[in-house]
Design a protein around this motif. Structure first.
Motif, PDB file in Angstrom:
ATOM      1  N   GLU A 147       2.600   6.925  -6.752  1.00 25.74           N
ATOM      2  CA  GLU A 147       1.659   7.967  -7.169  1.00 25.74           C
ATOM      3  C   GLU A 147       2.213   9.369  -6.936  1.00 25.74           C
ATOM      4  O   GLU A 147       1.620  10.353  -7.349  1.00 25.74           O
ATOM      5  CB  GLU A 147       0.344   7.822  -6.399  1.00 25.74           C
ATOM      6  CG  GLU A 147      -0.444   6.583  -6.744  1.00 25.74           C
ATOM      7  CD  GLU A 147      -1.612   6.355  -5.799  1.00 25.74           C
ATOM      8  OE1 GLU A 147      -1.795   7.133  -4.823  1.00 25.74           O
ATOM      9  OE2 GLU A 147      -2.350   5.389  -6.033  1.00 25.74           O
ATOM     10  N   GLY A 148       3.331   9.475  -6.218  1.00 27.47           N
ATOM     11  CA  GLY A 148       3.949  10.777  -5.964  1.00 27.47           C
ATOM     12  C   GLY A 148       3.805  11.265  -4.540  1.00 27.47           C
ATOM     13  O   GLY A 148       4.278  12.361  -4.217  1.00 27.47           O
ATOM     14  N   ALA A 149       3.168  10.507  -3.675  1.00 27.92           N
ATOM     15  CA  ALA A 149       3.005  10.910  -2.274  1.00 27.92           C
ATOM     16  C   ALA A 149       4.333  10.779  -1.529  1.00 27.92           C
ATOM     17  O   ALA A 149       5.208  10.004  -1.923  1.00 27.92           O
ATOM     18  CB  ALA A 149       1.945  10.043  -1.601  1.00 27.92           C
ATOM     19  N   ALA A 163       0.828  -1.219   0.000  1.00 29.33           N
ATOM     20  CA  ALA A 163       0.000   0.000   0.000  1.00 29.33           C
ATOM     21  C   ALA A 163       0.859   1.264   0.000  1.00 29.33           C
ATOM     22  O   ALA A 163       0.608   2.191  -0.783  1.00 29.33           O
ATOM     23  CB  ALA A 163      -0.941  -0.005   1.203  1.00 29.33           C
ATOM     24  N   LEU A 164       1.868   1.308   0.863  1.00 25.72           N
ATOM     25  CA  LEU A 164       2.744   2.481   0.901  1.00 25.72           C
ATOM     26  C   LEU A 164       3.535   2.596  -0.392  1.00 25.72           C
ATOM     27  O   LEU A 164       3.714   3.693  -0.929  1.00 25.72           O
ATOM     28  CB  LEU A 164       3.676   2.431   2.114  1.00 25.72           C
ATOM     29  CG  LEU A 164       4.636   3.609   2.257  1.00 25.72           C
ATOM     30  CD1 LEU A 164       3.891   4.935   2.291  1.00 25.72           C
ATOM     31  CD2 LEU A 164       5.490   3.443   3.506  1.00 25.72           C
ATOM     32  N   PHE A 181       2.257   8.181   7.913  1.00 26.71           N
ATOM     33  CA  PHE A 181       2.188   7.214   6.818  1.00 26.71           C
ATOM     34  C   PHE A 181       1.088   6.194   7.112  1.00 26.71           C
ATOM     35  O   PHE A 181       1.365   5.058   7.502  1.00 26.71           O
ATOM     36  CB  PHE A 181       3.533   6.493   6.649  1.00 26.71           C
ATOM     37  CG  PHE A 181       4.693   7.418   6.430  1.00 26.71           C
ATOM     38  CD1 PHE A 181       4.995   7.881   5.158  1.00 26.71           C
ATOM     39  CD2 PHE A 181       5.485   7.835   7.501  1.00 26.71           C
ATOM     40  CE1 PHE A 181       6.061   8.737   4.955  1.00 26.71           C
ATOM     41  CE2 PHE A 181       6.557   8.684   7.296  1.00 26.71           C
ATOM     42  CZ  PHE A 181       6.851   9.152   6.020  1.00 26.71           C
ATOM     43  N   PRO A 182      -0.178   6.575   6.935  1.00 25.90           N
ATOM     44  CA  PRO A 182      -1.273   5.664   7.283  1.00 25.90           C
ATOM     45  C   PRO A 182      -1.281   4.376   6.454  1.00 25.90           C
ATOM     46  O   PRO A 182      -1.817   3.365   6.898  1.00 25.90           O
ATOM     47  CB  PRO A 182      -2.537   6.492   7.026  1.00 25.90           C
ATOM     48  CG  PRO A 182      -2.112   7.625   6.172  1.00 25.90           C
ATOM     49  CD  PRO A 182      -0.662   7.853   6.432  1.00 25.90           C
ATOM     50  N   GLU A 183      -0.666   4.363   5.285  1.00 29.44           N
ATOM     51  CA  GLU A 183      -0.621   3.165   4.451  1.00 29.44           C
ATOM     52  C   GLU A 183       0.387   2.134   4.972  1.00 29.44           C
ATOM     53  O   GLU A 183       0.334   0.970   4.590  1.00 29.44           O
ATOM     54  CB  GLU A 183      -0.235   3.509   3.000  1.00 29.44           C
ATOM     55  CG  GLU A 183      -1.183   4.450   2.318  1.00 29.44           C
ATOM     56  CD  GLU A 183      -0.879   5.921   2.601  1.00 29.44           C
ATOM     57  OE1 GLU A 183      -1.619   6.771   2.102  1.00 29.44           O
ATOM     58  OE2 GLU A 183       0.090   6.216   3.335  1.00 29.44           O
ATOM     59  N   TYR A 184       1.295   2.570   5.815  1.00 29.48           N
ATOM     60  CA  TYR A 184       2.332   1.663   6.325  1.00 29.48           C
ATOM     61  C   TYR A 184       1.737   0.742   7.381  1.00 29.48           C
ATOM     62  O   TYR A 184       1.148   1.186   8.355  1.00 29.48           O
ATOM     63  CB  TYR A 184       3.503   2.465   6.911  1.00 29.48           C
ATOM     64  CG  TYR A 184       4.539   1.617   7.617  1.00 29.48           C
ATOM     65  CD1 TYR A 184       5.305   0.693   6.904  1.00 29.48           C
ATOM     66  CD2 TYR A 184       4.745   1.736   8.981  1.00 29.48           C
ATOM     67  CE1 TYR A 184       6.251  -0.082   7.544  1.00 29.48           C
ATOM     68  CE2 TYR A 184       5.703   0.969   9.625  1.00 29.48           C
ATOM     69  CZ  TYR A 184       6.447   0.061   8.903  1.00 29.48           C
ATOM     70  OH  TYR A 184       7.389  -0.712   9.541  1.00 29.48           O
ATOM     71  N   ASP A 185       1.914  -0.543   7.177  1.00 26.12           N
ATOM     72  CA  ASP A 185       1.469  -1.553   8.129  1.00 26.12           C
ATOM     73  C   ASP A 185       2.706  -2.267   8.669  1.00 26.12           C
ATOM     74  O   ASP A 185       3.334  -3.048   7.947  1.00 26.12           O
ATOM     75  CB  ASP A 185       0.537  -2.548   7.437  1.00 26.12           C
ATOM     76  CG  ASP A 185       0.018  -3.618   8.381  1.00 26.12           C
ATOM     77  OD1 ASP A 185       0.357  -3.598   9.581  1.00 26.12           O
ATOM     78  OD2 ASP A 185      -0.738  -4.478   7.903  1.00 26.12           O
ATOM     79  N   PRO A 186       3.074  -2.008   9.928  1.00 23.63           N
ATOM     80  CA  PRO A 186       4.289  -2.613  10.475  1.00 23.63           C
ATOM     81  C   PRO A 186       4.276  -4.139  10.458  1.00 23.63           C
ATOM     82  O   PRO A 186       5.330  -4.764  10.444  1.00 23.63           O
ATOM     83  CB  PRO A 186       4.361  -2.090  11.908  1.00 23.63           C
ATOM     84  CG  PRO A 186       3.304  -1.085  12.059  1.00 23.63           C
ATOM     85  CD  PRO A 186       2.415  -1.137  10.878  1.00 23.63           C
TER      86      PRO A 186
END
Length: 157
Positions: free
Chosen positions: A53-55, A46-47, A134-139
């Motif tokens: 996408e440029g984020a 996801a990240l 970074f809400p897309e980051y899942d540890p």
């Protein structure tokens, strides 16, 4: 094909000035393969997609560009050390240079891998320390949280 760094950036980051190579040496496919093998298992799909996408431009530039370039070189280096032509596979040799020996090639590969892994761990530590940014980051997707190799030892967590 979108990648975290361009082929030109990969050349500039992974090859010092004395090792100038032509721009076509690194292809986007080489970078994409390195990202898929080394970067995505740490930062997650996801990240990675958001970065493409440029984020998070600063994070990509400051934390992921160098390890991506180094892992790309790590994958390319064996191909650069040999040539394939009409006579088969050969090592480059000229009147003023000799091909590096196996021991020197192994040391170079190990040094590249160590530097790239260290920089990737730095990026992972930054993600952990700034998780809310970074809400897309899942540890739980970060493979370094489950398994790592340090000093030749495999550590399972």
């Amino acid at each position: 094909m979108k990648t975290l760094v361009t082929p030109l950036q990969a050349l500039r980051l992974a090859f010092p000035e004395g090792e100038a190579l032509p721009p076509g040496t690194v292809a986007e496919a080489d970078i994409a393969a390195a990202e898929r093998r080394y970067i995505v298992p740490v930062i997650g799909h996801a990240l990675h997609a958001r970065l493409l996408e440029g984020a998070y431009e600063t994070f990509r530039t400051d934390y992921l560009a160098a390890p991506t370039a180094l892992f790309t070189r790590l994958q390319l280096q064996p191909r650069l050390d040999i040539r394939t032509g009409q006579c088969g596979t050969t090592a480059p040799k000229s009147s003023w240079t000799q091909p590096a020996g196996d021991d020197a090639l192994r040391r170079r590969q190990r040094a590249l891998r160590t530097e790239a892994r260290t920089l990737l761990r730095r990026a992972a530590e930054h993600l952990d320390a700034h998780r809310t940014e970074f809400p897309e980051y899942d540890p739980t997707e970060n493979i370094l949280k489950r398994c790592s190799t340090d000093g030749g030892f495999v550590q399972m967590r």
